[in-house]
Design a protein around this motif. Structure first.
Motif, short mmCIF file in Angstrom:
data_model
loop_
_atom_site.label_atom_id
_atom_site.label_comp_id
_atom_site.label_asym_id
_atom_site.label_seq_id
_atom_site.Cartn_x
_atom_site.Cartn_y
_atom_site.Cartn_z
N ASP A 10 0.82 -1.20 0.00
CA ASP A 10 0.00 0.00 0.00
C ASP A 10 0.86 1.26 0.00
O ASP A 10 0.54 2.24 -0.67
N ASP A 15 -1.75 4.95 -6.39
CA ASP A 15 -3.16 5.35 -6.32
C ASP A 15 -4.02 4.19 -5.82
O ASP A 15 -3.52 3.09 -5.60
N ASP A 16 -5.31 4.47 -5.62
CA ASP A 16 -6.21 3.45 -5.08
C ASP A 16 -6.37 2.26 -6.01
O ASP A 16 -6.50 1.12 -5.56
N ALA A 17 -6.37 2.51 -7.31
CA ALA A 17 -6.52 1.41 -8.27
C ALA A 17 -5.34 0.43 -8.15
O ALA A 17 -5.53 -0.79 -8.19
N GLU A 18 -4.16 0.97 -7.99
CA GLU A 18 -2.99 0.10 -7.83
C GLU A 18 -3.06 -0.66 -6.51
O GLU A 18 -2.69 -1.83 -6.43
N ARG A 19 -3.57 -0.02 -5.46
CA ARG A 19 -3.74 -0.72 -4.17
C ARG A 19 -4.70 -1.89 -4.32
O ARG A 19 -4.47 -2.97 -3.79
N GLN A 20 -5.80 -1.68 -5.03
CA GLN A 20 -6.77 -2.75 -5.24
C GLN A 20 -6.17 -3.90 -6.05
O GLN A 20 -6.39 -5.06 -5.74
N ARG A 21 -5.42 -3.57 -7.08
CA ARG A 21 -4.76 -4.62 -7.88
C ARG A 21 -3.77 -5.40 -7.03
O ARG A 21 -3.69 -6.62 -7.11
N ASN A 22 -3.02 -4.69 -6.19
CA ASN A 22 -2.04 -5.36 -5.32
C ASN A 22 -2.74 -6.30 -4.34
O ASN A 22 -2.29 -7.42 -4.11
#
Length: 72
Positions: A10, A15-22
């Motif tokens: 995190d 960004d939030d989209a990358e956090r969700q993908r991770n």
């Protein structure tokens, strides 16, 4: 251990989209792992019990229960 990995990922995300993908990658099942058996969840060799067998099993269970509780 997963919480530490998630926190580290995190912090590195932009960004939030990358956090969700991770998160999706971190918590995804291993490749090649099936969530359910191919046979619909029940082994093909599962025993079938007819009504008379079920009644006999219930009677045996009741007798064993009574014996263990000191009533029989």
């Amino acid at each position: 251990m997963l919480n530490a990995a998630e926190a580290s990922m995190d912090m590195a995300a932009e960004d939030d989209a990358e956090r969700q993908r991770n998160r999706a990658r971190l918590y995804a099942p291993p490749k090649g792992a099936n969530r359910r058996p191919a046979g619909g969840g029940r082994p093909r060799g599962a025993a079938r019990v007819d009504a008379s067998q079920a009644r006999a099993l219930m009677a045996q269970t009741a007798a064993e229960d009574a014996r263990l509780q000191g009533r029989g």
